[in-house]
Design a protein around this motif. Structure first.
Motif, PDB file in Angstrom:
ATOM      1  N   ALA A   1      41.326  42.016  44.615  1.00  0.00           N
ATOM      2  CA  ALA A   1      41.140  41.904  43.340  1.00  0.00           C
ATOM      3  C   ALA A   1      40.473  42.921  42.631  1.00  0.00           C
ATOM      4  CB  ALA A   1      40.490  40.541  42.745  1.00  0.00           C
ATOM      5  N   LYS A   2      39.392  43.501  43.392  1.00  0.00           N
ATOM      6  CA  LYS A   2      38.491  44.745  42.890  1.00  0.00           C
ATOM      7  C   LYS A   2      39.451  45.769  42.980  1.00  0.00           C
ATOM      8  CE  LYS A   2      34.231  42.791  44.355  1.00  0.00           C
ATOM      9  NZ  LYS A   2      32.896  43.343  45.137  1.00  0.00           N
TER      10      LYS A   2
ATOM     11  N   THR B   1      42.716  45.806  42.294  1.00  0.00           N
ATOM     12  CA  THR B   1      43.422  45.918  41.167  1.00  0.00           C
ATOM     13  C   THR B   1      42.673  46.196  39.978  1.00  0.00           C
ATOM     14  OG1 THR B   1      44.766  44.158  41.976  1.00  0.00           O
ATOM     15  CG2 THR B   1      44.596  44.135  39.543  1.00  0.00           C
ATOM     16  N   ALA B   2      41.281  45.613  39.685  1.00  0.00           N
ATOM     17  CA  ALA B   2      40.499  46.034  38.560  1.00  0.00           C
ATOM     18  C   ALA B   2      40.281  47.361  38.454  1.00  0.00           C
ATOM     19  CB  ALA B   2      39.179  45.258  38.815  1.00  0.00           C
TER      20      ALA B   2
ATOM     21  N   THR C   1      42.148  40.443  33.073  1.00  0.00           N
ATOM     22  CA  THR C   1      41.750  39.214  33.484  1.00  0.00           C
ATOM     23  C   THR C   1      42.531  38.199  33.988  1.00  0.00           C
ATOM     24  OG1 THR C   1      39.743  38.961  31.517  1.00  0.00           O
ATOM     25  CG2 THR C   1      40.500  36.879  32.433  1.00  0.00           C
TER      26      THR C   1
ATOM     27  N   LYS D   1      45.402  39.202  35.634  1.00  0.00           N
ATOM     28  CA  LYS D   1      45.781  39.704  36.784  1.00  0.00           C
ATOM     29  C   LYS D   1      44.699  39.512  37.967  1.00  0.00           C
ATOM     30  CE  LYS D   1      48.088  44.104  36.141  1.00  0.00           C
ATOM     31  NZ  LYS D   1      48.089  45.518  36.364  1.00  0.00           N
ATOM     32  N   LEU D   2      43.276  39.357  37.486  1.00  0.00           N
ATOM     33  CA  LEU D   2      42.349  39.188  38.559  1.00  0.00           C
ATOM     34  C   LEU D   2      42.314  37.427  38.901  1.00  0.00           C
ATOM     35  CD1 LEU D   2      39.441  41.205  37.197  1.00  0.00           C
ATOM     36  CD2 LEU D   2      41.064  41.663  39.268  1.00  0.00           C
TER      37      LEU D   2
ATOM     38  N   TYR E   1      44.587  36.053  41.712  1.00  0.00           N
ATOM     39  CA  TYR E   1      44.232  36.221  43.085  1.00  0.00           C
ATOM     40  C   TYR E   1      43.529  34.910  43.571  1.00  0.00           C
ATOM     41  CZ  TYR E   1      45.408  41.379  43.136  1.00  0.00           C
ATOM     42  OH  TYR E   1      46.005  42.580  43.224  1.00  0.00           O
TER      43      TYR E   1
END
Length: 102
Positions: free
Chosen positions: A68-69, A71-72, A86, A88-89, A92
């Protein structure tokens, strides 16, 4: 998401002041990626480095968080809208985490 908004408003270089060196020292994947994002490294290069870090993690929950990080960080680099980031995260995590965020 907050850093994404700041980068969109003030430019990617404004994130330099937001770096958390304590987390960087703890090998936090987001803090590891942030200077690479700020410096404009190629997304493929950043992705490859982060994939190596993720691969070495054995705890499934930490691996998910690291993905997730990643992706961020890459989403911030491409200037994606914070609402998209948001979503996208949240994808997960399970419904319990999504409900907490909502």
């Amino acid at each position: 998401v907050t850093l994404s908004d700041k980068a969109r408003r003030e430019g990617i270089l404004s994130l330099e002041a937001e770096r958390d060196f304590a987390l960087f020292a703890e090998d936090d994947i987001f803090e590891y990626a942030l200077p690479l994002v700020i410096d404009g490294e190629k997304p493929e290069y950043i992705s490859s480095l982060l994939d190596n870090m993720i691969e070495s993690e054995h705890d499934p929950w930490k691996r998910k968080l690291m993905r997730a990080k990643k992706t961020a960080a890459l989403s911030i680099q491409t200037g994606e809208n914070s609402r998209v980031i948001t979503l996208k995260l949240l994808s997960y995590f399970d419904s319990h985490v999504r409900d907490l965020v909502k």
